[in-house]
Each structure stands twice: as structure tokens, then as C-alpha cells.
Scaffold this motif. Sequence first.
Motif, PDB file in Angstrom:
ATOM      1  N   MET A   1       0.847  -1.186   0.000  1.00 33.01           N
ATOM      2  CA  MET A   1       0.000   0.000   0.000  1.00 33.01           C
ATOM      3  C   MET A   1       0.881   1.234   0.000  1.00 33.01           C
ATOM      4  O   MET A   1       1.907   1.282   0.651  1.00 33.01           O
ATOM      5  CB  MET A   1      -0.904  -0.035   1.221  1.00 33.01           C
ATOM      6  N   GLY A   2       0.485   2.233  -0.736  1.00 34.34           N
ATOM      7  CA  GLY A   2       1.249   3.469  -0.857  1.00 34.34           C
ATOM      8  C   GLY A   2       1.068   4.361   0.361  1.00 34.34           C
ATOM      9  O   GLY A   2       0.389   4.028   1.328  1.00 34.34           O
ATOM     10  N   ARG A   3       1.691   5.501   0.270  1.00 32.92           N
ATOM     11  CA  ARG A   3       1.620   6.461   1.364  1.00 32.92           C
ATOM     12  C   ARG A   3       0.248   7.123   1.396  1.00 32.92           C
ATOM     13  O   ARG A   3      -0.409   7.258   0.381  1.00 32.92           O
ATOM     14  CB  ARG A   3       2.684   7.543   1.173  1.00 32.92           C
ATOM     15  N   ASP A   4      -0.135   7.571   2.571  1.00 36.33           N
ATOM     16  CA  ASP A   4      -1.390   8.293   2.739  1.00 36.33           C
ATOM     17  C   ASP A   4      -1.144   9.760   2.407  1.00 36.33           C
ATOM     18  O   ASP A   4      -0.449  10.471   3.134  1.00 36.33           O
ATOM     19  CB  ASP A   4      -1.907   8.143   4.170  1.00 36.33           C
ATOM     20  N   TYR A   5      -1.688  10.215   1.279  1.00 40.45           N
ATOM     21  CA  TYR A   5      -1.451  11.576   0.813  1.00 40.45           C
ATOM     22  C   TYR A   5      -1.994  12.617   1.784  1.00 40.45           C
ATOM     23  O   TYR A   5      -1.421  13.689   1.946  1.00 40.45           O
ATOM     24  CB  TYR A   5      -2.078  11.785  -0.566  1.00 40.45           C
ATOM     25  N   TYR A   6      -3.104  12.299   2.439  1.00 43.69           N
ATOM     26  CA  TYR A   6      -3.657  13.233   3.407  1.00 43.69           C
ATOM     27  C   TYR A   6      -2.709  13.402   4.595  1.00 43.69           C
ATOM     28  O   TYR A   6      -2.511  14.511   5.093  1.00 43.69           O
ATOM     29  CB  TYR A   6      -5.035  12.760   3.878  1.00 43.69           C
ATOM     30  N   GLN A   7      -2.118  12.298   5.016  1.00 42.96           N
ATOM     31  CA  GLN A   7      -1.184  12.348   6.134  1.00 42.96           C
ATOM     32  C   GLN A   7       0.090  13.092   5.728  1.00 42.96           C
ATOM     33  O   GLN A   7       0.650  13.844   6.524  1.00 42.96           O
ATOM     34  CB  GLN A   7      -0.841  10.929   6.589  1.00 42.96           C
ATOM     35  N   LEU A   8       0.546  12.897   4.495  1.00 41.85           N
ATOM     36  CA  LEU A   8       1.734  13.603   4.020  1.00 41.85           C
ATOM     37  C   LEU A   8       1.559  15.118   4.094  1.00 41.85           C
ATOM     38  O   LEU A   8       2.488  15.841   4.444  1.00 41.85           O
ATOM     39  CB  LEU A   8       2.051  13.219   2.569  1.00 41.85           C
ATOM     40  N   LEU A   9       0.362  15.584   3.761  1.00 41.86           N
ATOM     41  CA  LEU A   9       0.109  17.022   3.776  1.00 41.86           C
ATOM     42  C   LEU A   9      -0.408  17.508   5.124  1.00 41.86           C
ATOM     43  O   LEU A   9      -0.586  18.707   5.321  1.00 41.86           O
ATOM     44  CB  LEU A   9      -0.892  17.394   2.676  1.00 41.86           C
ATOM     45  N   GLY A  10      -0.669  16.574   6.041  1.00 41.49           N
ATOM     46  CA  GLY A  10      -1.136  16.950   7.379  1.00 41.49           C
ATOM     47  C   GLY A  10      -2.546  17.520   7.362  1.00 41.49           C
ATOM     48  O   GLY A  10      -2.820  18.483   8.080  1.00 41.49           O
ATOM     49  N   ILE A  11      -3.423  16.944   6.557  1.00 42.47           N
ATOM     50  CA  ILE A  11      -4.795  17.446   6.431  1.00 42.47           C
ATOM     51  C   ILE A  11      -5.788  16.313   6.640  1.00 42.47           C
ATOM     52  O   ILE A  11      -5.422  15.136   6.632  1.00 42.47           O
ATOM     53  CB  ILE A  11      -5.034  18.104   5.054  1.00 42.47           C
ATOM     54  N   ASN A  12      -7.053  16.672   6.815  1.00 38.47           N
ATOM     55  CA  ASN A  12      -8.134  15.689   6.958  1.00 38.47           C
ATOM     56  C   ASN A  12      -8.601  15.221   5.582  1.00 38.47           C
ATOM     57  O   ASN A  12      -8.381  15.895   4.576  1.00 38.47           O
ATOM     58  CB  ASN A  12      -9.330  16.300   7.703  1.00 38.47           C
ATOM     59  N   ARG A  13      -9.310  14.113   5.553  1.00 38.93           N
ATOM     60  CA  ARG A  13      -9.826  13.573   4.290  1.00 38.93           C
ATOM     61  C   ARG A  13     -10.893  14.458   3.666  1.00 38.93           C
ATOM     62  O   ARG A  13     -11.104  14.426   2.469  1.00 38.93           O
ATOM     63  CB  ARG A  13     -10.397  12.173   4.497  1.00 38.93           C
ATOM     64  N   ASN A  14     -11.573  15.258   4.463  1.00 38.01           N
ATOM     65  CA  ASN A  14     -12.608  16.134   3.929  1.00 38.01           C
ATOM     66  C   ASN A  14     -12.101  17.572   3.771  1.00 38.01           C
ATOM     67  O   ASN A  14     -12.878  18.519   3.806  1.00 38.01           O
ATOM     68  CB  ASN A  14     -13.862  16.084   4.804  1.00 38.01           C
ATOM     69  N   ALA A  15     -10.808  17.739   3.559  1.00 45.27           N
ATOM     70  CA  ALA A  15     -10.210  19.061   3.441  1.00 45.27           C
ATOM     71  C   ALA A  15     -10.660  19.759   2.158  1.00 45.27           C
ATOM     72  O   ALA A  15     -10.878  19.128   1.126  1.00 45.27           O
ATOM     73  CB  ALA A  15      -8.684  18.947   3.449  1.00 45.27           C
ATOM     74  N   THR A  16     -10.788  21.070   2.252  1.00 43.51           N
ATOM     75  CA  THR A  16     -11.139  21.876   1.082  1.00 43.51           C
ATOM     76  C   THR A  16      -9.887  22.124   0.249  1.00 43.51           C
ATOM     77  O   THR A  16      -8.764  21.822   0.680  1.00 43.51           O
ATOM     78  CB  THR A  16     -11.739  23.223   1.512  1.00 43.51           C
ATOM     79  N   SER A  17     -10.076  22.708  -0.917  1.00 49.23           N
ATOM     80  CA  SER A  17      -8.920  22.985  -1.785  1.00 49.23           C
ATOM     81  C   SER A  17      -7.971  23.983  -1.131  1.00 49.23           C
ATOM     82  O   SER A  17      -6.749  23.887  -1.302  1.00 49.23           O
ATOM     83  CB  SER A  17      -9.378  23.483  -3.154  1.00 49.23           C
ATOM     84  N   ASP A  18      -8.506  24.944  -0.368  1.00 48.55           N
ATOM     85  CA  ASP A  18      -7.641  25.899   0.334  1.00 48.55           C
ATOM     86  C   ASP A  18      -6.822  25.202   1.416  1.00 48.55           C
ATOM     87  O   ASP A  18      -5.638  25.496   1.595  1.00 48.55           O
ATOM     88  CB  ASP A  18      -8.467  27.018   0.957  1.00 48.55           C
ATOM     89  N   GLU A  19      -7.449  24.279   2.143  1.00 46.54           N
ATOM     90  CA  GLU A  19      -6.732  23.538   3.180  1.00 46.54           C
ATOM     91  C   GLU A  19      -5.659  22.649   2.562  1.00 46.54           C
ATOM     92  O   GLU A  19      -4.574  22.496   3.131  1.00 46.54           O
ATOM     93  CB  GLU A  19      -7.707  22.709   4.002  1.00 46.54           C
ATOM     94  N   ILE A  20      -5.936  22.073   1.402  1.00 42.28           N
ATOM     95  CA  ILE A  20      -4.937  21.253   0.706  1.00 42.28           C
ATOM     96  C   ILE A  20      -3.749  22.111   0.311  1.00 42.28           C
ATOM     97  O   ILE A  20      -2.599  21.744   0.513  1.00 42.28           O
ATOM     98  CB  ILE A  20      -5.560  20.572  -0.530  1.00 42.28           C
ATOM     99  N   ARG A  21      -4.033  23.285  -0.244  1.00 41.74           N
ATOM    100  CA  ARG A  21      -2.960  24.202  -0.655  1.00 41.74           C
ATOM    101  C   ARG A  21      -2.121  24.651   0.542  1.00 41.74           C
ATOM    102  O   ARG A  21      -0.896  24.679   0.486  1.00 41.74           O
ATOM    103  CB  ARG A  21      -3.584  25.401  -1.380  1.00 41.74           C
TER     104      ARG A  21
END
Length: 125
Positions: A1-21
Amino acid sequence: MGRDYYQLLGINRNATSDEIRKGYRKMALKYHPDKNTHPEAEEYFKEIGAAFEVLSDKDKRAIYDRFGEEGLKVNSETYAPPPPSDLLPLICAIGGTVLFAFVGIKTFEYFTKKKDKKDCTDNSS
């Protein structure tokens, strides 16, 4: 299994585009190879960039959320662009009809117009 992209960016799974940025910026500054001398910082920085690329694109994010990182690999290998719009044949048909009508009208006008008597007289005497 690959890395968790949400964990890499330190965000929640329901993050908005601003939170992702914001998460990407924070982690990219923290692990940028010019600012972080850790030997694995460059590799981690690349993973953060890949995570941002996927999560910032709504289609890729939906695939990632449903199938994980493996779903992105399979989808990229078998991806086919969407079929062309059905409007092209319609536009061609309309254009052809208009062109045919124009040529028909001009041909009809050419053969039905009355010729001037000047044009019919022969001046070759």
C-alpha cells in the motif's frame, strides 16, 4: 500500500482545496531540500508534491479516495481521453447543409437570371 497523501500534507480527508494548498505549502517549506539537510528530505519533498498534484485535482482525488494510490497507477496506464463531443457531426451536417443551400441558390440564380441584350450581341464583325 502506498503512502497516505492526506497524512503527508497533514490534512483531513474532507479538506477543502484551500486547506490542501495550505497543507502543501507548510510541508513543502518544512521539507524543501534547500532548507532541510536530512538525507531523505528531497525524497519526502517529491512525495509531498505528488500528493498535492493528486489531491488538488478533483478527478484524481476521487480516484485516490476510492482506490488508493494503486488506482491512480492503473488509471494512468489505461486512461483514454473522453470521447469527442457529439456536436462535431452536428456542426458538420449544419455547415454542409448551409454550404449546399448557398451553392444551390447561386446556381439557380445563375441559370435563371435574364441576360442583358448587350451580353448576347456578337461584336466580332
